[in-house]
Every structure is written in C-alpha cells, then in structure tokens.
Design an enzyme around this catalytic site. Structure first.
Site, PDB file in Angstrom:
ATOM      1  N   ARG A  78      74.606  -5.388  13.891  1.00 17.93           N
ATOM      2  CA  ARG A  78      74.386  -6.612  13.104  1.00 17.93           C
ATOM      3  C   ARG A  78      74.726  -6.315  11.646  1.00 17.93           C
ATOM      4  NH1 ARG A  78      69.482  -8.490  10.207  1.00 17.93           N
ATOM      5  NH2 ARG A  78      69.732 -10.723   9.859  1.00 17.93           N
ATOM      6  N   HIS A 122      73.575 -13.167   3.891  1.00 10.84           N
ATOM      7  CA  HIS A 122      72.446 -12.256   3.674  1.00 10.84           C
ATOM      8  C   HIS A 122      72.302 -12.102   2.161  1.00 10.84           C
ATOM      9  CE1 HIS A 122      69.969  -8.969   5.848  1.00 10.84           C
ATOM     10  NE2 HIS A 122      69.565  -8.966   4.580  1.00 10.84           N
ATOM     11  N   GLU A 167      66.743 -14.772   6.769  1.00 12.41           N
ATOM     12  CA  GLU A 167      65.483 -14.943   6.047  1.00 12.41           C
ATOM     13  C   GLU A 167      65.556 -15.941   4.896  1.00 12.41           C
ATOM     14  OE1 GLU A 167      64.018 -11.099   4.872  1.00 12.41           O
ATOM     15  OE2 GLU A 167      63.728 -10.436   6.929  1.00 12.41           O
ATOM     16  N   ASN A 295      62.813 -11.346  12.402  1.00 12.21           N
ATOM     17  CA  ASN A 295      62.612 -10.099  11.657  1.00 12.21           C
ATOM     18  C   ASN A 295      61.118  -9.895  11.500  1.00 12.21           C
ATOM     19  OD1 ASN A 295      65.355 -10.097  11.404  1.00 12.21           O
ATOM     20  ND2 ASN A 295      65.393 -10.312   9.179  1.00 12.21           N
ATOM     21  N   TYR A 297      58.098  -7.169  10.151  1.00 15.68           N
ATOM     22  CA  TYR A 297      57.721  -5.939   9.449  1.00 15.68           C
ATOM     23  C   TYR A 297      56.214  -5.721   9.367  1.00 15.68           C
ATOM     24  CZ  TYR A 297      62.546  -5.213   8.128  1.00 15.68           C
ATOM     25  OH  TYR A 297      63.893  -4.976   8.183  1.00 15.68           O
ATOM     26  N   GLU A 364      65.564  -7.597  13.053  1.00 14.30           N
ATOM     27  CA  GLU A 364      65.209  -6.501  12.154  1.00 14.30           C
ATOM     28  C   GLU A 364      63.791  -6.043  12.444  1.00 14.30           C
ATOM     29  OE1 GLU A 364      65.560  -7.071   7.891  1.00 14.30           O
ATOM     30  OE2 GLU A 364      67.482  -8.089   8.164  1.00 14.30           O
TER      31      GLU A 364
HETATM   32  C1  FCB Z   1      64.377  -7.683   5.038  1.00 16.67           C
HETATM   33  C2  FCB Z   1      65.819  -7.862   4.659  1.00 16.67           C
HETATM   34  C3  FCB Z   1      66.646  -6.611   4.769  1.00 16.67           C
HETATM   35  C4  FCB Z   1      65.897  -5.373   4.341  1.00 16.67           C
HETATM   36  C5  FCB Z   1      64.524  -5.327   4.984  1.00 16.67           C
HETATM   37  C6  FCB Z   1      63.709  -4.116   4.616  1.00 16.67           C
HETATM   38  O1  FCB Z   1      63.602  -8.658   4.411  1.00 16.67           O
HETATM   39  O2  FCB Z   1      66.411  -8.848   5.468  1.00 16.67           O
HETATM   40  O3  FCB Z   1      67.833  -6.806   4.041  1.00 16.67           O
HETATM   41  O4  FCB Z   1      65.850  -5.283   2.976  1.00 16.67           O
HETATM   42  O5  FCB Z   1      63.802  -6.478   4.657  1.00 16.67           O
END
Ligand code: FCB
Length: 459
Positions: A78, A122, A167, A295, A297, A364
């Site tokens: 990607r 992006h 995002e 995505n 985290y 992600e």
């Molecule tokens: C996300 C982004 C990516 C990277 C990660 C850690 O928010 O999409 O570009 O910076 O965080």
C-alpha cells in the site's frame, strides 16, 4: 509457545507507506510543492526542523525497496501517489515526471509479483490549492475528483485497488483545527468544512472512477478509535459520545449510512453552521464502496469536566473542547499511544455490527519503538513483534466472530518521516539509517515474513 492461528485462504498481507514520508526528491522532475513542503520548512512546525526533502530517498531507491519486499515475501504494497508530482499546481494534465516515476514503480512491483494498493491522497495537497483556500473550500473537492479521474484513466490498467483518502479525520482536524499537521491552521469552523469537503471529494472521485471501470475496487481508509468513558459519570458518557461522534461516526455514518449523525450535526452547528452541507451531498458521499480500510493504533479513554495532572487535552477535538483524555496505566508505544489490541477487535466488530459495511482491510497498524542497531548489525525489536502478534490475534478473533476482514497492512515497510515528529519516531519493519540510507530488516521484518508465508502465526 503461544497458540497457533491461521487466517482465511487468500488473506492479503502487506506493508504500507505514504509518498511524502518516503520519496524525497521534493523538487525533481517537475514536482510541485505540497502543504507538507511548506509546513515542514516552517520553523518550529516539525521536530528538529526535519523535512521530507530527502526522506528515505525512495524516489531513487525504489528498486531496492521493492527488492526488500520481494525477499521478505510480502505480497501486497500500500503506497500513495504524490498529487504534486502528478499535478504540480493541483489541476490540469498529468505531469510526465510523476507519471514516469509511478510507471517505473508499478513495473518493478509487477515484476516482483507484489500487488499494488494505491491511495490517491495521503495528505500532500498541492500548495497552489491551499493558497486558493484548501479543503475548507468546496472547490478543492472538485479538484480532487478531477485529479482522481485523470490518474485513474492513466493507471486503471495497472492498479486494481483504489483508495481515495487516507484518514480524512487527520487532514481536517490535525491540519485545520489543532494545526499540528500541514497546513497548520487553527480554525475550528474551517476544519469542519474541510471534513465535509474531503468526504464530498471522496464521493465524487469514486463515482468518476467507477463510471469507466466498474470492475475495479474502490474504497477509503479511516482512522478509527474505540472511545470509552472513564467512569459511569454522565459527564464522562457525554464526553465519549462527542469524541466518538467526531472521530468515528462523523465519517462512518455519511459513508456507510447515507447521512450525518444528528447528534454530531447538532454539536457542529454552533461552530460551523451547516450551510456547507448542500442538498444531495450526503447522497454523493454515500457512493457504494467495495472496501473499507481501517487504520487502528490505539483507543481513547475520556472524561468530561475539569482537567487535573492525569489528563491531557486533545486540541483536535473541536466538537469537545471540555473533554480530557485519560492516561491509563497500560503500556504505551514511543508515540505515547496506549497498546490495546482488544481495541482492534472492538473496532472491527463495531463497524460490522453497526453498519452495512463492505469487506474490511486493516490498512495500517504498527508501532514506534526506540529501536537500536546492535553491534552485530541486528535490530532486536521484540516489542514490535509482541505488538503485532497481539493485534493479529485480535483480528483473527474478529474474523472468527463473523467480521469480513480480508487483509492486513503493517505500518510501515520502513522507518520514515513521521509527520510532526520528523525522523524521531521509527515505525518500520526495516530500519533506515538516514545518514547512509542503509536499509536493515529488523527482527520484526523476518517475523512478519514468516506470518505472511504461513498465513498465520505458527506458535
Ligand atoms: C497514521 C498515518 C501514517 C503514519 C501513522 C503512524 O495516522 O496515516 O502516515 O504516520 O499514522
């Protein structure tokens, strides 16, 4: 030994990057300036004054980078296209410099048997479009759809999977509300208009692309966060409603349910009004999708009311200015983000349960840790392996519970320019020495290669 797990046949394993974070060559072959060029060159905007001028020099080293993926046996990649390489001024015919680079990269991926998964945006808006008002202006949505249609016409034969935006929450709220990302504006009303125009641009772009190639797959990638109230106190529940509304439902509802959530619209009205949301826009935003990228985290634990030293304010929550983020005692990555694999399970299940969602892909997930290259040249990043192991297991549980999850991209293939953190945060499976541009696969790269090969965790 841990419990072995297997993913469904055909599950896609990949790694992810983004143009500004890795390419460098910021002024080569006709590339125009983007908001990130301007922002990173603004004193004080990025840690240590770092810029993406050189980054990982991927523009010149893409062969080596694709070779690394091939050696590791990674099946999908990607990456994003730099809008200012393809339309240096944000409009008009495609520039041969940018077209040439992406042709070369796609040739290389094709030869290596790696499936390209392309994001059109992006975060690198051409500076010329920001000068004309940027995402808070409706015209930017129209420019984005034109750009998407032009790129798609040129590359549709070579790219099966098209993601419009990465995002949009970050583009809108970090870019125009808290100002920690480019273009660095601090204007809550503008950030809400930006969020709408990003979504509108997505809808227009998908419609334009699908009209000529209905056989390809179209989607968008959202950053989603389970949002939990810190206690049963009604003020905390209200805080969670607002943050969930602004972080998740403001995007999921119009995309997947055809309308903005009424409570979020009511929150938004006093700040930005609703005149920028015109008749027909919600229908346009809700174009059918083939894929939703998620995505993931971390999660948010929030409470309403007054801050004390255990709480931090997130300035990007323009709809919830009185909300505080709670720092739980759980382990964190070097970004300060709580490590919470169950949140990935919760997010995937929530999207499937609450919405009529298309197939999901984790586009992600990954972690920054303070990696060191040992004297023997190895990077022993066991923490990253543990992080990924936990999240892969959470994804497998979601699949077992009925979620239609089809693939998983690790952020990131290699260490790169981490936006406002510059080069001070490393997310890569591959270590990059920025002084020499030497690439060194970390232990996690080999471990991940094993997962991709086995289509699961062998124990
Ligand atoms: C996300 C982004 C990516 C990277 C990660 C850690 O928010 O999409 O570009 O910076 O965080």
């Amino acid at each position: 030994m841990t419990e072995p797990i297997t993913f469904p046949d055909g599950f896609v394993w990949g790694t992810a990057t983004a143009a500004y974070q890795i390419e460098g060559a910021a002024t080569e072959d006709g590339r125009g300036a983007s908001i990130w060029d301007t922002f990173s060159h603004t004193p004080g905007a990025v840690r240590d004054g770092d810029t993406g001028d050189v980054a990982c020099d991927h523009y010149h080293r893409y062969r080596e980078d694709v070779g690394l993926m091939r050696e590791l046996g990674i099946g999908a990649y990607r990456f994003s296209l730099a809008w200012p390489r393809l339309q240096p001024q944000g409009r008009g015919p495609l520039h041969p410099g940018g077209v040439g680079f992406y042709d070369r990269l796609l040739d290389e991926l094709h030869a290596a048997g790696i499936r390209p998964w392309v994001t059109l945006y992006h975060w690198d808006l051409p500076q010329a479009l920001e000068d004309a008002g940027g995402w808070p202006e409706r015209d930017t949505a129209l420019r984005f759809a034109e750009y998407a249609a032009a790129v798609h016409e040129r590359f549709a034969d070579r790219i099966p999977d098209w993601t419009t935006l990465n995002e949009p929450w970050c583009s809108a709220f970090l870019g125009y509300a808290s100002g920690v990302h480019a273009p660095g504006r601090r204007d809550p009303a503008a950030s809400l208009r930006a969020a709408h125009h990003l979504l509108l641009g997505h809808g227009l772009a998908v419609e334009a692309m699908r009209s000529t190639r209905p056989d390809l797959r179209y989607g968008i990638t959202l950053n989603l966060y389970p949002t939990v109230a810190a206690s049963a106190d009604p003020a905390d529940a209200e805080a969670a409603r607002r943050v969930d509304g602004q972080s998740n439902r403001l995007f999921l509802d119009p995309l997947l349910a055809g309308r903005y959530p009424a409570d979020v619209l009511a929150d938004l009205e006093p700040i930005a009004g609703t005149a920028h949301i015109r008749d027909g826009d919600e229908k346009q935003i809700a174009v059918p999708l083939d894929v939703l990228g998620v995505n993931y985290y971390t999660r948010h634990v929030v409470r309403g009311g007054k801050p004390d030293e255990d709480f931090e304010r997130d300035a990007s929550w323009v709809l919830a200015p009185d909300v505080e983020k709670v720092r739980t005692g759980a382990p964190r990555t070097e970004m300060g983000w709580e490590i919470h694999p169950d949140g990935l399970y919760d997010t995937l299940v929530r999207v499937s349960r609450d919405y009529d969602a298309p197939p999901l892909f984790v586009t992600e997930n990954g972690a920054a840790f303070a990696d060191v290259v040992d004297a023997d040249g190895r990077v022993r990043d066991q923490q990253r392996i543990d992080f990924l192991d936990g999240h892969f297991r959470a994804a497998a549980r979601a699949i077992a519970d009925g979620v239609d999850l089809r693939g998983y991209f690790v952020w990131s293939l290699m260490d790169n320019f981490e936006w406002a953190w510059g080069y001070a945060r490393r997310f890569g499976l591959v270590h990059v020495d920025y002084a020499t541009q030497q690439r060194t696969p970390k232990d996690s790269a080999r471990w991940f290669a094993g997962v991709a090969r086995a289509n699961g965790i062998t124990g």
